[in-house]
Scaffold this motif. Structure first.
Motif, mmCIF file in Angstrom:
data_model
loop_
_atom_site.group_PDB
_atom_site.id
_atom_site.type_symbol
_atom_site.label_atom_id
_atom_site.label_comp_id
_atom_site.label_asym_id
_atom_site.label_seq_id
_atom_site.Cartn_x
_atom_site.Cartn_y
_atom_site.Cartn_z
ATOM 1 N N ASP A 168 0.776 -0.853 -0.163
ATOM 2 C CA ASP A 168 -0.186 0.309 0.121
ATOM 3 C C ASP A 168 0.794 1.328 -0.175
ATOM 4 O O ASP A 168 0.276 2.213 -0.208
ATOM 5 N N ASN A 169 2.029 0.825 0.646
ATOM 6 C CA ASN A 169 2.865 2.270 0.181
ATOM 7 C C ASN A 169 3.813 2.274 -0.938
ATOM 8 O O ASN A 169 4.678 3.148 -1.403
ATOM 9 N N ASP A 170 3.233 1.425 -2.098
ATOM 10 C CA ASP A 170 3.741 1.587 -4.164
ATOM 11 C C ASP A 170 5.163 0.897 -3.442
ATOM 12 O O ASP A 170 6.417 1.375 -4.308
ATOM 13 N N LYS A 171 5.675 0.102 -2.303
ATOM 14 C CA LYS A 171 7.183 -0.554 -2.138
ATOM 15 C C LYS A 171 6.317 -1.861 -2.924
ATOM 16 O O LYS A 171 5.918 -2.476 -2.468
ATOM 17 N N LYS A 172 7.633 -2.122 -3.467
ATOM 18 C CA LYS A 172 8.115 -3.579 -4.491
ATOM 19 C C LYS A 172 8.753 -4.913 -2.989
ATOM 20 O O LYS A 172 9.339 -4.626 -2.166
ATOM 21 N N VAL A 173 7.735 -5.602 -2.693
ATOM 22 C CA VAL A 173 7.499 -7.006 -1.768
ATOM 23 C C VAL A 173 7.269 -8.190 -2.283
ATOM 24 O O VAL A 173 6.962 -7.866 -3.361
ATOM 25 N N LYS A 174 8.273 -9.173 -1.811
ATOM 26 C CA LYS A 174 8.601 -10.254 -2.126
ATOM 27 C C LYS A 174 6.762 -10.838 -1.461
ATOM 28 O O LYS A 174 6.838 -11.011 -0.036
ATOM 29 N N LEU A 175 6.189 -11.658 -2.123
ATOM 30 C CA LEU A 175 5.173 -12.062 -1.752
ATOM 31 C C LEU A 175 4.094 -13.140 -2.353
ATOM 32 O O LEU A 175 3.779 -13.464 -1.147
ATOM 33 N N PHE A 176 4.770 -13.954 -3.296
ATOM 34 C CA PHE A 176 4.052 -15.109 -4.476
ATOM 35 C C PHE A 176 5.606 -15.949 -4.036
ATOM 36 O O PHE A 176 6.090 -15.817 -3.751
#
Length: 216
Positions: A168-176
Motif C-alpha cells: 500500500d506504500n507503493d513498495k515492491k515486496v516478495k509476496l508469492f
C-alpha cells in the motif's frame, strides 16, 4: 499527514501537479487534455501517442507535472513479448478501462478549483488509482526470481520461484512463492526456458488472484 509526508509517499511531481490544480486551469489547458486519447497497442504506439499529444500542444510540453502524468498513464513499458503472450489477452480491456478512468478523473479534477478537503481527496484518489494501474501492469508482466534450495537430508537441489507485488506504500515486496520441483527436472536448471515460462504463469495466476481480492 504533513505536506512533507505526502511528498515522500506520493512523489514530488504528482504533489506539484495537484498543487497547480488548486488554481484551476485555462481553456487551452482544458481543451488540450480532452483531446488526449488512450489505447492498448504496444510500446511504440503508446510513445507515438504521447509525442503526438505534445506536438499538438507544445505549450504543455514543458510543464513537468503534465508530462509526468501523461507518460505514466499512457506508457506501460512492457517488454515487446508481453503483448504476444496468450494468457495476457484477457487483461487488455481491464488495462484500457483503468487508463480511461484515470484520464477522466484527472481531466475533470485538474480543470476545477480544488481547495481544502477537495484537494486532499483528489490527491489521495489519484494515488490510489495509480497504484491499481501499476499492480495490474505487474499482473500482466510478472516480476519474479528463481532460487535454489538444497534439501538438508537428501542434498537434492530444488527450485522455487518468488514473485513481487506492490504494497500500500507503493513498495515492491516478495509476496508469492511457488515450488518448481527438482532442479534436475530441467535441462538448463535455473535458466531453463520452459521452467521460466511456467514460473511466470504461476506468479501471474497468484498475482491476478490478489488483484481480484483487492479490486473486485
Amino acid at each position: 499527514m504533513s505536506f512533507i509526508q505526502e511528498v515522500l509517499i506520493y512523489g514530488n511531481e504528482i504533489v506539484q501537479h495537484a498543487l497547480d490544480a488548486v488554481n484551476g486551469c485555462g481553456v487551452t489547458y482544458q481543451q488540450a487534455i480532452w483531446v488526449f486519447g488512450l489505447g492498448i497497442t504496444d510500446n511504440k504506439k503508446n510513445q507515438e501517442m504521447i509525442e503526438t499529444f505534445f506536438n499538438e500542444n507544445p505549450k504543455l510540453k514543458n510543464i513537468p507535472p503534465v508530462q509526468s502524468v501523461i507518460e505514466f498513464i499512457c506508457q506501460d513499458n512492457f517488454r515487446d513479448e508481453t503483448y504476444k503472450i496468450d494468457s495476457n489477452f484477457g487483461f487488455w480491456d481491464s488495462l484500457a478501462a483503468r487508463k480511461k478512468e484515470m484520464r477522466e478523473y484527472y481531466t475533470h479534477n485538474v480543470c476545477e478549483s480544488n481547495t481544502g478537503s477537495q484537494f486532499h481527496e483528489f490527491h489521495t484518489k489519484f494515488y490510489q488509482m495509480s497504484l491499481q494501474l501499476k499492480r495490474l501492469r505487474l499482473v500482466i508482466q510478472p516480476e519474479f526470481h528463481v532460487i535454489k534450495n538444497v534439501h538438508p537430508v537428501s542434498k537434492i537441489p530444488y527450485l522455487s520461484v518468488r514473485g513481487f507485488w506492490l504494497d500500500d506504500n507503493d513498495k515492491k515486496v516478495k509476496l508469492f512463492t511457488k515450488s518448481m520441483g527438482r532442479e534436475d527436472s530441467y535441462v538448463d536448471g535455473k535458466n531453463d526456458s520452459e521452467m521460466l515460462r511456467e514460473a511466470a504463469k504461476q506468479i501471474q495466476e497468484m498475482s491476478f488472484a490478489k488483484y481480484q481480492e483487492l479490486y473486485s
